[in-house]
Scaffold this active site. Structure first.
Site, short mmCIF file in Angstrom:
data_model
loop_
_atom_site.label_atom_id
_atom_site.label_comp_id
_atom_site.label_asym_id
_atom_site.label_seq_id
_atom_site.Cartn_x
_atom_site.Cartn_y
_atom_site.Cartn_z
CB SER A 1 -6.72 -1.21 -6.38
OG SER A 1 -6.58 -2.59 -6.12
CE LYS B 1 -9.11 -2.91 -3.03
NZ LYS B 1 -8.05 -3.28 -3.96
CB SER C 1 -4.69 -1.41 -2.00
OG SER C 1 -5.41 -1.48 -3.22
CE LYS D 1 -6.95 1.73 -3.04
NZ LYS D 1 -5.67 1.29 -3.64
#
Length: 393
Positions: free
Chosen positions: A75, A78, A135, A237
């Site tokens: 993730s 992202k 997320s 993140k």
């Protein structure tokens, strides 16, 4: 060439005007001679498969463990989805209040989700929060479809932007980080992306540090564990897949130094809580920031050829500072290289040489030396006299 180290000595053309360049640099380096307690250094052992840690104040890489090894970004992908959304907003191709229709493709995404409703219209700003705080894989697909029409088209934009930013070993297949053998990056490349997120779009950085977001009646906390830890982190993140392990791209600032850390391949969520905090504390405590020169600061005069003046002031194109362990100060060298004499005409800001910062046996920075003033070419009898003088010289 002039070489200056904490025990200043000069090589090459160090006499006369150019000697003042060495003297100025020696003065700048004198701050490094003050006594300081030596700190035990050496990158700590870590269970992470990949680590890349950089000080954005100077660009110094403080730790690199398999930083160029391909890995699944999970993730952390992202971050690029957010980058392209920010860019589209700044360029006027969308707004934070623009609504995006939620397709079946977005709605049915598994894994972490924002829990958007099929057929609903969701604002870009809400999708950004769902992307970065929750997320949300569904938010990632919705943004991709809203900006590019389809997720494959958006992935093409992601790859083009990766090349533009200098992410040399990255390839995206989707907007969320959903596992795919052709979806990969490196810790180094993610550090590049994080750096651009921070520097290119500071007005949006707050989304990455918000701790909670509620959508569709469901309140979720930010998955970045360091936001709840007293380690000075304010973004960015997390990521987790079976193939990639537990990962985190984190950034924070302490005493004027902003660090970016990428870790991946950790074995558990608890390790992701503990290891990044430990590595950041080590970096902040083991290294110091040493300013050397300010942008535009006069550091000497360089002789010119056939000019209305016989020399031009030499300055640096940007601030020069180093991040180093105090124990490395004795190995610091600043090397300047100029072509002498410099041909005219010269314009203020022209690159006329290079300053190189070295320590611990490696080149750490290269900075342009630039002219600090205009020097037009000489003419008439002045030019004739100069030619004769150089000939006899």
């Amino acid at each position: 060439m002039i070489v200056v180290n904490p025990r200043p000595r000069s090589e090459g053309r160090s006499a006369g005007r150019f000697g003042r360049l060495a003297a100025t640099l020696a003065g700048a380096l004198a701050v490094l001679l003050a006594p300081a307690a030596a700190l035990a250094l050496g990158a700590p052992d870590t269970a992470a498969r990949q680590v890349y840690l950089v000080d954005l104040s100077t660009g110094a890489v403080l730790m690199d463990k398999n930083g160029e090894t391909r890995m699944a970004p999970s993730s952390m992908t992202k971050m690029m989805t957010a980058y392209l959304t920010y860019e589209a907003t700044v360029q006027g191709r969308t707004t934070l209040d623009t609504t995006v229709p939620i397709s079946q493709t977005a709605w049915k995404m598994g894994g972490s989700r924002m829990f958007v409703k099929l057929g609903s219209q969701v604002r870009v700003e809400d999708l950004l929060r769902g992307l970065l705080i929750d997320s949300g894989n569904d938010a990632a697909v919705a943004l991709a479809e809203g900006l590019a029409g389809s997720e494959p088209a958006f992935a093409a934009l992601m790859n083009a932007k990766a090349r533009e930013l200098g992410m040399a070993d990255t390839h995206f297949m989707n907007a969320s980080g959903w596992p795919d053998p052709n979806h990969y990056t490196t810790a180094h490349d993610l550090a590049i992306l994080a750096t651009h997120l921070i520097r290119d779009f500071p007005q949006f950085y707050h989304y990455e540090s918000e701790r909670t977001f509620t959508w569709n009646g469901i309140r979720q906390g930010n998955r970045n564990p360091l936001l709840y830890h007293p380690v000075s982190v304010d973004g960015i993140k997390t990521g987790h897949t079976e193939i990639g392990g537990y990962g985190l791209t984190a950034s924070g600032e302490r005493q004027g130094r902003r660090l970016v850390l990428v870790v991946n391949g950790l074995p558990s969520a608890q390790a992701r809580n503990d290891e990044p905090a430990r590595l950041l504390d080590w970096a902040w405590n083991s290294f110091r920031l040493y300013p050397l020169l300010r942008q535009g600061e006069l550091i000497g005069q360089a002789p010119v050829w056939m000019g209305a003046e016989d020399s031009v002031p030499v300055t640096v194109a940007r601030d020069v500072a180093v991040t180093m362990a105090p124990m490395d100060r004795g190995s610091l060298r600043v090397v300047t290289t100029l072509s002498e004499p410099l041909p005219t005409p010269i314009r203020r800001g022209d690159v006329i040489g290079q300053l190189r910062v070295e320590y611990d046996g490696a080149v750490r920075q290269r900075v342009d030396l630039v002219a600090g003033a205009d020097v037009p070419a000489s003419s008439g009898l002045t030019a004739l006299g100069q030619r004769l003088g150089w000939l006899f010289h």
